[in-house]
Design an enzyme around this catalytic site. Structure first.
Site, PDB file in Angstrom:
ATOM      1  N   GLY A 100       6.710  -5.012 -49.346  1.00 23.50           N
ATOM      2  CA  GLY A 100       7.073  -4.246 -48.138  1.00 23.50           C
ATOM      3  C   GLY A 100       8.536  -4.415 -47.798  1.00 23.50           C
ATOM      4  O   GLY A 100       8.896  -4.616 -46.631  1.00 23.50           O
ATOM      5  N   GLY A 127      10.512  -3.115 -44.672  1.00 18.76           N
ATOM      6  CA  GLY A 127      10.180  -3.518 -43.303  1.00 18.76           C
ATOM      7  C   GLY A 127      11.296  -4.301 -42.619  1.00 18.76           C
ATOM      8  O   GLY A 127      12.223  -4.802 -43.263  1.00 18.76           O
ATOM      9  N   ALA A 132      11.154  -8.048 -43.643  1.00 15.74           N
ATOM     10  CA  ALA A 132      11.385  -8.165 -45.088  1.00 15.74           C
ATOM     11  C   ALA A 132      12.845  -7.912 -45.442  1.00 15.74           C
ATOM     12  O   ALA A 132      13.405  -8.594 -46.312  1.00 15.74           O
ATOM     13  CB  ALA A 132      10.473  -7.207 -45.837  1.00 15.74           C
ATOM     14  N   SER A 145       1.028 -14.602 -38.602  1.00  9.09           N
ATOM     15  CA  SER A 145       1.490 -14.316 -37.232  1.00  9.09           C
ATOM     16  C   SER A 145       0.948 -15.392 -36.287  1.00  9.09           C
ATOM     17  O   SER A 145      -0.078 -16.026 -36.588  1.00  9.09           O
ATOM     18  CB  SER A 145       0.959 -12.951 -36.799  1.00  9.09           C
ATOM     19  OG  SER A 145       1.197 -12.748 -35.426  1.00  9.09           O
ATOM     20  N   TYR A 186      -5.690 -17.041 -30.585  1.00 11.91           N
ATOM     21  CA  TYR A 186      -6.894 -16.498 -29.934  1.00 11.91           C
ATOM     22  C   TYR A 186      -8.105 -17.334 -30.352  1.00 11.91           C
ATOM     23  O   TYR A 186      -9.042 -16.844 -30.972  1.00 11.91           O
ATOM     24  CB  TYR A 186      -7.051 -15.007 -30.247  1.00 11.91           C
ATOM     25  CG  TYR A 186      -5.914 -14.204 -29.654  1.00 11.91           C
ATOM     26  CD1 TYR A 186      -6.037 -13.600 -28.411  1.00 11.91           C
ATOM     27  CD2 TYR A 186      -4.697 -14.097 -30.320  1.00 11.91           C
ATOM     28  CE1 TYR A 186      -4.984 -12.894 -27.851  1.00 11.91           C
ATOM     29  CE2 TYR A 186      -3.633 -13.408 -29.770  1.00 11.91           C
ATOM     30  CZ  TYR A 186      -3.788 -12.808 -28.529  1.00 11.91           C
ATOM     31  OH  TYR A 186      -2.728 -12.125 -27.970  1.00 11.91           O
ATOM     32  N   TYR A 213      -5.443  -5.348 -35.086  1.00  8.34           N
ATOM     33  CA  TYR A 213      -4.279  -5.994 -35.723  1.00  8.34           C
ATOM     34  C   TYR A 213      -4.455  -7.513 -35.758  1.00  8.34           C
ATOM     35  O   TYR A 213      -4.197  -8.156 -36.782  1.00  8.34           O
ATOM     36  CB  TYR A 213      -2.995  -5.614 -34.974  1.00  8.34           C
ATOM     37  CG  TYR A 213      -1.774  -6.354 -35.492  1.00  8.34           C
ATOM     38  CD1 TYR A 213      -1.248  -6.067 -36.746  1.00  8.34           C
ATOM     39  CD2 TYR A 213      -1.170  -7.370 -34.739  1.00  8.34           C
ATOM     40  CE1 TYR A 213      -0.138  -6.755 -37.238  1.00  8.34           C
ATOM     41  CE2 TYR A 213      -0.065  -8.050 -35.223  1.00  8.34           C
ATOM     42  CZ  TYR A 213       0.447  -7.745 -36.470  1.00  8.34           C
ATOM     43  OH  TYR A 213       1.536  -8.431 -36.964  1.00  8.34           O
ATOM     44  N   LYS A 240      -4.600  -9.805 -39.234  1.00 10.45           N
ATOM     45  CA  LYS A 240      -3.709 -10.906 -39.615  1.00 10.45           C
ATOM     46  C   LYS A 240      -4.507 -12.182 -39.859  1.00 10.45           C
ATOM     47  O   LYS A 240      -4.212 -12.947 -40.777  1.00 10.45           O
ATOM     48  CB  LYS A 240      -2.646 -11.146 -38.528  1.00 10.45           C
ATOM     49  CG  LYS A 240      -1.666 -10.026 -38.330  1.00 10.45           C
ATOM     50  CD  LYS A 240      -0.974  -9.586 -39.607  1.00 10.45           C
ATOM     51  CE  LYS A 240       0.061 -10.573 -40.137  1.00 10.45           C
ATOM     52  NZ  LYS A 240       0.672 -10.077 -41.409  1.00 10.45           N
ATOM     53  N   VAL A 271       8.686 -10.583 -32.903  1.00  9.26           N
ATOM     54  CA  VAL A 271       9.989 -10.750 -33.554  1.00  9.26           C
ATOM     55  C   VAL A 271      11.036  -9.801 -32.962  1.00  9.26           C
ATOM     56  O   VAL A 271      10.850  -8.578 -32.943  1.00  9.26           O
ATOM     57  CB  VAL A 271       9.872 -10.552 -35.083  1.00  9.26           C
ATOM     58  CG1 VAL A 271      11.235 -10.788 -35.741  1.00  9.26           C
ATOM     59  CG2 VAL A 271       8.839 -11.520 -35.668  1.00  9.26           C
ATOM     60  N   SER A 278       7.765  -4.200 -33.060  1.00  7.97           N
ATOM     61  CA  SER A 278       8.311  -5.174 -32.107  1.00  7.97           C
ATOM     62  C   SER A 278       9.674  -4.741 -31.565  1.00  7.97           C
ATOM     63  O   SER A 278      10.063  -5.150 -30.478  1.00  7.97           O
ATOM     64  CB  SER A 278       8.364  -6.577 -32.710  1.00  7.97           C
ATOM     65  OG  SER A 278       9.115  -6.603 -33.889  1.00  7.97           O
TER      66      SER A 278
HETATM   67  P1  NDP Z   1       7.381  -3.241 -40.362  1.00  2.58           P
HETATM   68  O1  NDP Z   1       6.472  -2.180 -39.840  1.00  2.58           O
HETATM   69  O2  NDP Z   1       8.835  -3.036 -40.245  1.00  2.58           O
HETATM   70  O3  NDP Z   1       7.022  -3.541 -41.878  1.00  2.58           O
HETATM   71  C1  NDP Z   1       5.723  -3.445 -42.356  1.00  2.58           C
HETATM   72  C2  NDP Z   1       5.804  -3.268 -43.859  1.00  2.58           C
HETATM   73  O4  NDP Z   1       4.504  -3.227 -44.412  1.00  2.58           O
HETATM   74  C3  NDP Z   1       6.503  -1.965 -44.254  1.00  2.58           C
HETATM   75  O5  NDP Z   1       7.400  -2.252 -45.297  1.00  2.58           O
HETATM   76  C4  NDP Z   1       5.362  -1.105 -44.738  1.00  2.58           C
HETATM   77  O6  NDP Z   1       5.748  -0.233 -45.770  1.00  2.58           O
HETATM   78  C5  NDP Z   1       4.437  -2.149 -45.306  1.00  2.58           C
HETATM   79  N1  NDP Z   1       3.080  -1.617 -45.434  1.00  2.58           N
HETATM   80  C6  NDP Z   1       2.230  -1.275 -44.443  1.00  2.58           C
HETATM   81  N2  NDP Z   1       1.092  -0.783 -44.983  1.00  2.58           N
HETATM   82  C7  NDP Z   1       1.252  -0.830 -46.328  1.00  2.58           C
HETATM   83  C8  NDP Z   1       0.446  -0.458 -47.439  1.00  2.58           C
HETATM   84  N3  NDP Z   1      -0.774   0.067 -47.305  1.00  2.58           N
HETATM   85  N4  NDP Z   1       0.920  -0.668 -48.688  1.00  2.58           N
HETATM   86  C9  NDP Z   1       2.148  -1.170 -48.879  1.00  2.58           C
HETATM   87  N5  NDP Z   1       2.973  -1.528 -47.871  1.00  2.58           N
HETATM   88  C10 NDP Z   1       2.518  -1.353 -46.619  1.00  2.58           C
HETATM   89  O7  NDP Z   1       6.928  -4.550 -39.634  1.00  2.58           O
HETATM   90  P2  NDP Z   1       7.554  -6.025 -39.546  1.00  2.58           P
HETATM   91  O8  NDP Z   1       8.702  -6.194 -40.432  1.00  2.58           O
HETATM   92  O9  NDP Z   1       7.686  -6.339 -38.123  1.00  2.58           O
HETATM   93  O10 NDP Z   1       6.314  -6.854 -40.094  1.00  2.58           O
HETATM   94  C11 NDP Z   1       6.329  -7.486 -41.362  1.00  2.58           C
HETATM   95  C12 NDP Z   1       5.245  -8.517 -41.411  1.00  2.58           C
HETATM   96  O11 NDP Z   1       5.434  -9.461 -40.362  1.00  2.58           O
HETATM   97  C13 NDP Z   1       3.816  -7.979 -41.215  1.00  2.58           C
HETATM   98  O12 NDP Z   1       2.965  -8.733 -42.052  1.00  2.58           O
HETATM   99  C14 NDP Z   1       3.535  -8.258 -39.749  1.00  2.58           C
HETATM  100  O13 NDP Z   1       2.161  -8.373 -39.500  1.00  2.58           O
HETATM  101  C15 NDP Z   1       4.251  -9.597 -39.611  1.00  2.58           C
HETATM  102  N6  NDP Z   1       4.589  -9.970 -38.243  1.00  2.58           N
HETATM  103  C16 NDP Z   1       5.432  -9.190 -37.496  1.00  2.58           C
HETATM  104  C17 NDP Z   1       5.769  -9.571 -36.205  1.00  2.58           C
HETATM  105  C18 NDP Z   1       6.709  -8.784 -35.358  1.00  2.58           C
HETATM  106  O14 NDP Z   1       6.763  -9.020 -34.138  1.00  2.58           O
HETATM  107  N7  NDP Z   1       7.482  -7.850 -35.921  1.00  2.58           N
HETATM  108  C19 NDP Z   1       5.194 -10.793 -35.601  1.00  2.58           C
HETATM  109  C20 NDP Z   1       4.354 -11.574 -36.493  1.00  2.58           C
HETATM  110  C21 NDP Z   1       4.069 -11.150 -37.760  1.00  2.58           C
HETATM  111  P3  NDP Z   1       6.115   1.304 -45.519  1.00  2.58           P
HETATM  112  O15 NDP Z   1       7.585   1.317 -45.272  1.00  2.58           O
HETATM  113  O16 NDP Z   1       5.724   1.957 -46.791  1.00  2.58           O
HETATM  114  O17 NDP Z   1       5.311   1.776 -44.336  1.00  2.58           O
END
Ligand code: NDP
Length: 341
Positions: free
Chosen positions: A9, A12, A15, A126, A132, A158, A162, A190, A202
């Site tokens: 991912g 994201g 990431a 997370s 919870y 969600y 997680k 985040v 977020s």
């Molecule tokens: P983003 O939405 O920015 O990133 C989520 C990523 O997951 C994207 O790259 C998305 O790809 C990918 N994704 C979702 N569904 C799929 C799928 N079916 N197949 C392949 N890729 C997929 O969110 P964050 O960066 O905020 O989150 C990243 C991680 O951190 C997640 O695991 C989230 O649960 C965790 N997290 C986030 C928090 C926050 O507050 N932001 C807090 C705690 C944990 P695409 O671009 O293709 O949609």
């Protein structure tokens, strides 16, 4: 030889910061995205904004819901960071829409990393997989020993996704001889700078507040993390010998929704009349939730304060956290630089 790290991912919010940190530290990065060409373009532009050389970044196609692509993605990688997971701003009616990609995707990545002989996988979980619990004493400070009880009736799809994904990862490494070591990072909500306009849920909250979408804020409060801390902790957990088999809470302090709005206004005074101007009484939120379905998910959170300890990341990984104020301010300033608010 340069070690290659798989980052799932890689388009994201979190990431992209992990990719930037790995590249800065001299690793090569193989990202995954559902659309590899688009993903590479997004990640390269984000690296350019972060001032990071993206020569050693490549991208392959893989979807959490499909088997194809994962073995090729992990092949030759020394480490894997499994960050991808659905993080929708509104909760689906069918929990499986998020639970399946989260849990099955985690197992696909772990299987592929095991086949590739990667010695360690770092999973992004997370604090929602921690906080919870079935019950707790008043004033309880949550730690890595706590686990969310997925049979609770008041938690969102969600949160369930997680928790079940993290549980599945621990079960996989326990039950499969020769599986990679696992280290898990459990971030709070985040904040911190966005590297591009493709916002995570977020930061979407700041975007909506900055546009004046919420005149008032419900009384909710949650642990906050700075994305730069979250990224650095992932990289530390990847190589620190003491991180194997451990979870690490990545959060520092808490913030209320109202407080986030006030801090946006402190950083960007022209938004003072756009951000929530008052905390809504709980009775008002309950009333509005009768007509606005999206508000129903916050009802169990009204007035609840959950505090997490980050002592383990500080002590085991030697990590020093940025303050929540820094995280919220730098998020707001980055959204202004990107002309989003
Ligand atoms: P983003 O939405 O920015 O990133 C989520 C990523 O997951 C994207 O790259 C998305 O790809 C990918 N994704 C979702 N569904 C799929 C799928 N079916 N197949 C392949 N890729 C997929 O969110 P964050 O960066 O905020 O989150 C990243 C991680 O951190 C997640 O695991 C989230 O649960 C965790 N997290 C986030 C928090 C926050 O507050 N932001 C807090 C705690 C944990 P695409 O671009 O293709 O949609």
């Amino acid at each position: 030889m340069t070690d290659t790290v798989l980052v799932t991912g890689a388009t994201g919010f979190i990431a992209k910061h992990i990719v930037a940190e790995l590249l800065r530290q001299g690793y090569a990065v193989r990202g995954t995205a559902r659309d590899a060409a688009k993903g590479l373009d997004i990640a390269q532009k984000a690296m350019a904004r972060a001032g990071v050389d993206a020569t050693r970044l490549s991208m392959v196609a893989a979807d959490l819901t499909r088997d194809e692509g994962w073995d090729a993605a992990a092949s030759g990688c020394r480490y894997a960071m499994h960050v991808a997971s659905p993080f929708p701003i509104t909760q689906p009616a069918d929990a499986d829409e998020v639970v399946r990609p989260a849990r099955e995707g985690t197992l696909r990545v772990l299987r592929a990393a095991a086949k590739a002989g990667a010695p360690r996988v770092v999973l992004t979980s997370s604090t929602v997989a921690v906080m919870y619990t079935a019950s707790h004493e008043p004033g309880h400070v949550y730690s890595e020993a706590d686990w969310t009880d997925t049979t609770r009736s008041d938690i969102t799809p969600y949160i369930i996704s997680k928790t079940l994904a993290e549980r599945a990862a621990w079960a996989f490494v326990r039950e499969n001889g020769g599986a990679p070591e696992l280290a898990v990072v459990n971030p709070g909500f985040v904040q911190g700078p966005a590297l591009d306009p493709d916002l995570s849920t977020s930061l979407e909250v700041q975007h909506l507040m900055g546009k004046g979408a919420y005149p008032g804020a419900p009384r909710i409060e949650f642990p906050v993390a700075d994305v730069r801390d979250v990224a650095e902790i992932h990289v530390k957990a990847m190589t620190n010998p003491a991180a194997a088999g451990e979870r690490f809470i990545a959060a520092n302090g808490t913030a209320t929704l109202y407080g986030i709005g006030q801090q946006i206004a402190a950083a960007l005074p022209d938004l003072a009349r756009k951000v929530p101007r008052f905390e809504m009484p709980d009775v008002m939120v309950r009333g509005l939730a009768v007509v606005d379905k999206r508000l129903r998910t916050v009802l169990p959170e009204l007035g609840v304060v959950r505090v997490c300890s980050n002592a383990k990341a500080r002590e085991t990984l030697g990590h020093e956290f940025r303050s929540p104020e820094t995280a919220i301010r730098d998020a707001a300033l980055s959204l202004r630089a990107l002309k989003i608010i």
